[in-house]
Design a protein around this motif. Sequence first.
Motif, PDB file in Angstrom:
ATOM      1  N   SER A   1      18.712 -68.583  22.041  1.00 20.08           N
ATOM      2  CA  SER A   1      17.888 -69.060  21.346  1.00 20.08           C
ATOM      3  C   SER A   1      17.796 -68.531  19.507  1.00 20.08           C
ATOM      4  O   SER A   1      18.501 -68.648  19.292  1.00 20.08           O
ATOM      5  N   ASN A   2      17.058 -69.843  18.861  1.00 23.83           N
ATOM      6  CA  ASN A   2      17.018 -69.638  17.345  1.00 23.83           C
ATOM      7  C   ASN A   2      16.242 -68.220  16.841  1.00 23.83           C
ATOM      8  O   ASN A   2      16.390 -68.284  15.344  1.00 23.83           O
ATOM      9  N   THR A   3      15.221 -67.460  17.458  1.00 25.12           N
ATOM     10  CA  THR A   3      15.397 -66.207  16.997  1.00 25.12           C
ATOM     11  C   THR A   3      15.783 -65.066  16.569  1.00 25.12           C
ATOM     12  O   THR A   3      14.683 -64.140  15.621  1.00 25.12           O
ATOM     13  N   GLY A   4      16.709 -65.730  17.256  1.00 19.77           N
ATOM     14  CA  GLY A   4      18.290 -64.645  17.275  1.00 19.77           C
ATOM     15  C   GLY A   4      17.648 -63.090  18.125  1.00 19.77           C
ATOM     16  O   GLY A   4      18.528 -61.777  17.717  1.00 19.77           O
ATOM     17  N   SER A   5      16.929 -63.378  18.996  1.00 15.94           N
ATOM     18  CA  SER A   5      16.844 -62.558  20.456  1.00 15.94           C
ATOM     19  C   SER A   5      17.669 -61.862  21.290  1.00 15.94           C
ATOM     20  O   SER A   5      18.211 -61.686  22.024  1.00 15.94           O
ATOM     21  N   GLY A   6      18.787 -63.034  21.345  1.00 14.32           N
ATOM     22  CA  GLY A   6      20.008 -63.145  22.230  1.00 14.32           C
ATOM     23  C   GLY A   6      19.212 -63.809  23.430  1.00 14.32           C
ATOM     24  O   GLY A   6      20.174 -63.658  24.664  1.00 14.32           O
ATOM     25  N   VAL A   7      17.847 -64.104  23.860  1.00 12.83           N
ATOM     26  CA  VAL A   7      17.800 -64.784  24.874  1.00 12.83           C
ATOM     27  C   VAL A   7      18.572 -66.408  25.148  1.00 12.83           C
ATOM     28  O   VAL A   7      18.365 -67.508  23.972  1.00 12.83           O
ATOM     29  N   GLU A   8      19.135 -66.375  26.138  1.00 20.63           N
ATOM     30  CA  GLU A   8      19.985 -68.258  26.801  1.00 20.63           C
ATOM     31  C   GLU A   8      18.589 -69.085  25.986  1.00 20.63           C
ATOM     32  O   GLU A   8      17.462 -68.741  26.622  1.00 20.63           O
ATOM     33  N   ILE A   9      19.274 -70.100  25.334  1.00 22.75           N
ATOM     34  CA  ILE A   9      18.162 -70.952  24.975  1.00 22.75           C
ATOM     35  C   ILE A   9      17.192 -71.912  26.214  1.00 22.75           C
ATOM     36  O   ILE A   9      16.416 -72.132  26.781  1.00 22.75           O
ATOM     37  N   SER A  10      18.658 -71.938  27.722  1.00 19.29           N
ATOM     38  CA  SER A  10      17.626 -72.370  28.709  1.00 19.29           C
ATOM     39  C   SER A  10      16.335 -71.599  29.125  1.00 19.29           C
ATOM     40  O   SER A  10      16.201 -71.216  30.525  1.00 19.29           O
ATOM     41  N   LYS A  11      16.656 -70.087  29.006  1.00 23.03           N
ATOM     42  CA  LYS A  11      15.750 -69.100  29.916  1.00 23.03           C
ATOM     43  C   LYS A  11      13.780 -69.243  28.866  1.00 23.03           C
ATOM     44  O   LYS A  11      13.636 -68.130  29.031  1.00 23.03           O
ATOM     45  N   VAL A  12      13.886 -70.094  27.654  1.00 22.48           N
ATOM     46  CA  VAL A  12      12.700 -69.808  26.688  1.00 22.48           C
ATOM     47  C   VAL A  12      12.330 -70.979  26.975  1.00 22.48           C
ATOM     48  O   VAL A  12      12.414 -72.280  27.408  1.00 22.48           O
ATOM     49  N   ILE A  13      10.906 -71.303  27.043  1.00 26.09           N
ATOM     50  CA  ILE A  13       9.847 -71.363  27.269  1.00 26.09           C
ATOM     51  C   ILE A  13       9.435 -71.699  25.672  1.00 26.09           C
ATOM     52  O   ILE A  13       8.911 -70.255  25.231  1.00 26.09           O
ATOM     53  N   ARG A  14       9.015 -72.771  25.709  1.00 25.01           N
ATOM     54  CA  ARG A  14       8.269 -73.076  24.366  1.00 25.01           C
ATOM     55  C   ARG A  14       7.131 -73.737  24.476  1.00 25.01           C
ATOM     56  O   ARG A  14       6.618 -74.640  25.241  1.00 25.01           O
ATOM     57  N   PHE A  15       6.370 -73.115  23.160  1.00 22.15           N
ATOM     58  CA  PHE A  15       4.738 -73.802  23.433  1.00 22.15           C
ATOM     59  C   PHE A  15       4.489 -73.798  22.073  1.00 22.15           C
ATOM     60  O   PHE A  15       4.427 -73.605  21.221  1.00 22.15           O
ATOM     61  N   LYS A  16       3.213 -74.943  21.991  1.00 24.20           N
ATOM     62  CA  LYS A  16       2.888 -75.738  20.869  1.00 24.20           C
ATOM     63  C   LYS A  16       1.732 -74.801  20.919  1.00 24.20           C
ATOM     64  O   LYS A  16       0.867 -74.961  21.167  1.00 24.20           O
ATOM     65  N   TYR A  17       0.990 -74.354  19.364  1.00 20.18           N
ATOM     66  CA  TYR A  17      -0.408 -73.836  18.894  1.00 20.18           C
ATOM     67  C   TYR A  17      -0.839 -74.509  18.099  1.00 20.18           C
ATOM     68  O   TYR A  17       0.101 -74.873  16.446  1.00 20.18           O
ATOM     69  N   GLN A  18      -1.413 -75.686  17.891  1.00 23.05           N
ATOM     70  CA  GLN A  18      -2.093 -77.036  16.897  1.00 23.05           C
ATOM     71  C   GLN A  18      -3.119 -76.877  16.909  1.00 23.05           C
ATOM     72  O   GLN A  18      -4.617 -76.665  17.268  1.00 23.05           O
ATOM     73  N   LYS A  19      -4.280 -76.255  15.008  1.00 21.22           N
ATOM     74  CA  LYS A  19      -5.208 -75.968  14.834  1.00 21.22           C
ATOM     75  C   LYS A  19      -5.751 -76.770  13.598  1.00 21.22           C
ATOM     76  O   LYS A  19      -4.718 -76.419  12.150  1.00 21.22           O
ATOM     77  N   GLY A  20      -6.061 -77.417  13.383  1.00 26.37           N
ATOM     78  CA  GLY A  20      -6.426 -78.246  12.342  1.00 26.37           C
ATOM     79  C   GLY A  20      -5.549 -79.822  12.019  1.00 26.37           C
ATOM     80  O   GLY A  20      -4.893 -80.508  13.193  1.00 26.37           O
ATOM     81  N   PHE A  21      -4.366 -79.966  11.710  1.00 21.91           N
ATOM     82  CA  PHE A  21      -3.655 -80.873  11.071  1.00 21.91           C
ATOM     83  C   PHE A  21      -2.334 -80.397  10.802  1.00 21.91           C
ATOM     84  O   PHE A  21      -1.292 -81.270  10.737  1.00 21.91           O
ATOM     85  N   THR A  22      -2.284 -79.173   9.803  1.00 26.20           N
ATOM     86  CA  THR A  22      -0.831 -78.544   9.512  1.00 26.20           C
ATOM     87  C   THR A  22      -1.045 -77.403  10.243  1.00 26.20           C
ATOM     88  O   THR A  22       0.301 -76.895   9.910  1.00 26.20           O
ATOM     89  N   GLN A  23      -1.632 -77.287  11.135  1.00 25.67           N
ATOM     90  CA  GLN A  23      -1.001 -75.558  12.311  1.00 25.67           C
ATOM     91  C   GLN A  23       0.576 -75.997  13.032  1.00 25.67           C
ATOM     92  O   GLN A  23      -0.182 -74.979  14.046  1.00 25.67           O
ATOM     93  N   ALA A  24       0.614 -76.888  13.477  1.00 29.01           N
ATOM     94  CA  ALA A  24       2.332 -76.943  14.706  1.00 29.01           C
ATOM     95  C   ALA A  24       2.803 -75.763  14.160  1.00 29.01           C
ATOM     96  O   ALA A  24       3.346 -75.642  13.119  1.00 29.01           O
ATOM     97  N   VAL A  25       3.124 -74.874  15.568  1.00 32.69           N
ATOM     98  CA  VAL A  25       4.014 -73.803  15.044  1.00 32.69           C
ATOM     99  C   VAL A  25       4.445 -73.107  17.082  1.00 32.69           C
ATOM    100  O   VAL A  25       3.684 -73.768  17.843  1.00 32.69           O
ATOM    101  N   ARG A  26       5.475 -73.515  16.218  1.00 30.99           N
ATOM    102  CA  ARG A  26       6.643 -73.395  18.220  1.00 30.99           C
ATOM    103  C   ARG A  26       6.897 -72.062  17.446  1.00 30.99           C
ATOM    104  O   ARG A  26       7.610 -71.361  16.496  1.00 30.99           O
ATOM    105  N   ALA A  27       7.072 -71.131  18.868  1.00 28.09           N
ATOM    106  CA  ALA A  27       7.175 -69.935  18.539  1.00 28.09           C
ATOM    107  C   ALA A  27       8.263 -69.394  20.258  1.00 28.09           C
ATOM    108  O   ALA A  27       7.728 -69.888  21.847  1.00 28.09           O
ATOM    109  N   PRO A  28       9.542 -68.317  20.084  1.00 27.02           N
ATOM    110  CA  PRO A  28       9.416 -68.130  21.721  1.00 27.02           C
ATOM    111  C   PRO A  28       8.784 -67.815  22.672  1.00 27.02           C
ATOM    112  O   PRO A  28       8.324 -66.656  22.259  1.00 27.02           O
ATOM    113  N   CYS A  29       9.012 -67.766  24.089  1.00 30.70           N
ATOM    114  CA  CYS A  29       8.093 -66.589  24.876  1.00 30.70           C
ATOM    115  C   CYS A  29       8.522 -67.399  25.991  1.00 30.70           C
ATOM    116  O   CYS A  29       9.850 -67.952  26.288  1.00 30.70           O
TER     117      CYS A  29
END
Length: 585
Positions: free
Chosen positions: A551-579
């Motif tokens: 994972s790109n966040t430094g958590s040490g989790v394999e990228i195949s096991k990471v689920i990404r979700f998108k939080y969008q509010k307004g028009f410039t609030q697109a955020v990706r965070a590991p889960c």
Amino acid sequence: NCIILDEVDGADAKSSISALVDIIRADIPPPGSKGKNKGTYLRRPIILICNHKYAPALRPILPYARQFDVQPPNPERLTGRLRAVLAAEHMSVVAGGMLLHRLVAATGGDVRSCLYALQFASARARELAIKKRERDGIVSKGGRGDKVGAVMVDISSTLMAALGDKGNGMKDMQSDVSNTVATVFRKNKSRNGQQNKRQKTSRGTASGKVAFAPKGVDTVLKVVDRFGDNSKTLDCLFMNVNRVSYVDPTLDRCCTAFEWLSSADTYRSHKSNVAMNNSAEHMSMQKFYIPSAAAAIHLLCCVETRPDLTFSTRPLSDVHYQSQANVSLVHRFVDGLAPRARRGVGGGTDTVVSDVIPYGLWLLSAGDGKHSLSKPVSSVDILSAEEKLAFSAHVETLRALGLTYVKDEGAFDYKNPNAPVENVRLEPEIDKLVKFADMDGHGRKEIPPLLKELLAHGATVATLKERESEAQIRVGDKAKLTPKSADTTVTPKVPEKPPTITPKKQPTKAGSNSSAAKNFLGKRAAKAKEAKTARRAARVGFDRSKKVKLSNTGSGVEISKVIRFKYQKGFTQAVRAPCQLEDLL
């Protein structure tokens, strides 16, 4: 030929007392009138017995009644009368004077209670005497013999057992909390018109003069002792000192009263050496000092009129629970501080509450001027340059104090039940510990809820970036610490393959193509090519094996096991965070 009504002060004023008043006020019919026309009128005397003649139920009948105040009899006279009753009933007391005086003192001079006590004691003594005579053979069971009633029976043992050690086993003198508190704050009226009549005490002063104590003090001490719950008494006195309207223009009485209460409260503390080492002595000290404080409150704050008293200690319990909740809130705040900020906090929770939290809340306010955060915007791009600087400073303050903003799900507007309520609060809620009031218009301004959500999001993003940079720094430090030589070439370690069993070669026919048999339809060509490429890379010094992507966040989790979700509010609030998957279950 009369009517005697006992305990009439507990009767119903609307029914029984009103009926008695109507009978008393009814006119006597003239002689010669017929029986049908005769109404109900008073034909014989009525004796009403009560404990409190000024009870509200007896007010309608007082103007028509002649009042007699029956005082308790003289103890010496009552003791002599009890001796005569014992002699008439063929009973005796060995230590007659001492036991009978104890009986009179325990019952408070109540003749009826004394006679009942002697009756029960004599019945028990006669039963014991009959059993003793049967054992001695003087009277046979079911046979004829001397009557026990004609023999003098000693009731000393049974009367002493009935009186008990303290002499209070005969009459119920228990007092409740309402009577106890009312006795402390109500001034006693003496029968001869003088208030607080003084009586001599057996203890003298240092100068040799006889000390005098108010009669109300003795009454208060007895009532508090009969109630038994000293802690409840002290709490009720504290709740009612400010509710009583007594004359105190200089507030000296009020100050002295609270000094007495605070001094008595120290004996309830369980942190003292006496409380931790000797609980019996701790309780005895409470039993001595708390009634003394109640007597002092009686001398300072008693009034003649009926005071408005409260007997509930629920506000004190609520304050205690709120204090415990505030202490827990302060500990949560201290635990959430950044390490560099925690090192600067010293002096315990008192210093945090008085110095750190108020200043921190003032920094987290909206502010004034160009740098104020008072616009309810949904995007940081809408803010001006000065407001963006204030936004960044606010985010850094939140991170340093370990705070954030969360939505309060339980918010409800009672004025507009159908209107949506957006309440964003601090977590932990340290704003409950400090209130900026009466500051003449310079109070703390609140930040709009939409902007609070942006601030909380900014603090979260900054924390994630800091963690990722720290992870990259750790990886770089490990690479620097790995020893390398200029003359040697590091050959990557190729994973060992499990040993394979080679079958024996069978004779092939002439003209058969062995390479075509091995690489039939190209099934083994890809594997052979990969092995050849790996051997060449090993000779050169490169590792061509496939690496596991993390994972790109430094958590040490394999990228195949990471689920990404998108939080969008307004028009410039697109955020990706590991889960991780466990976070969604």
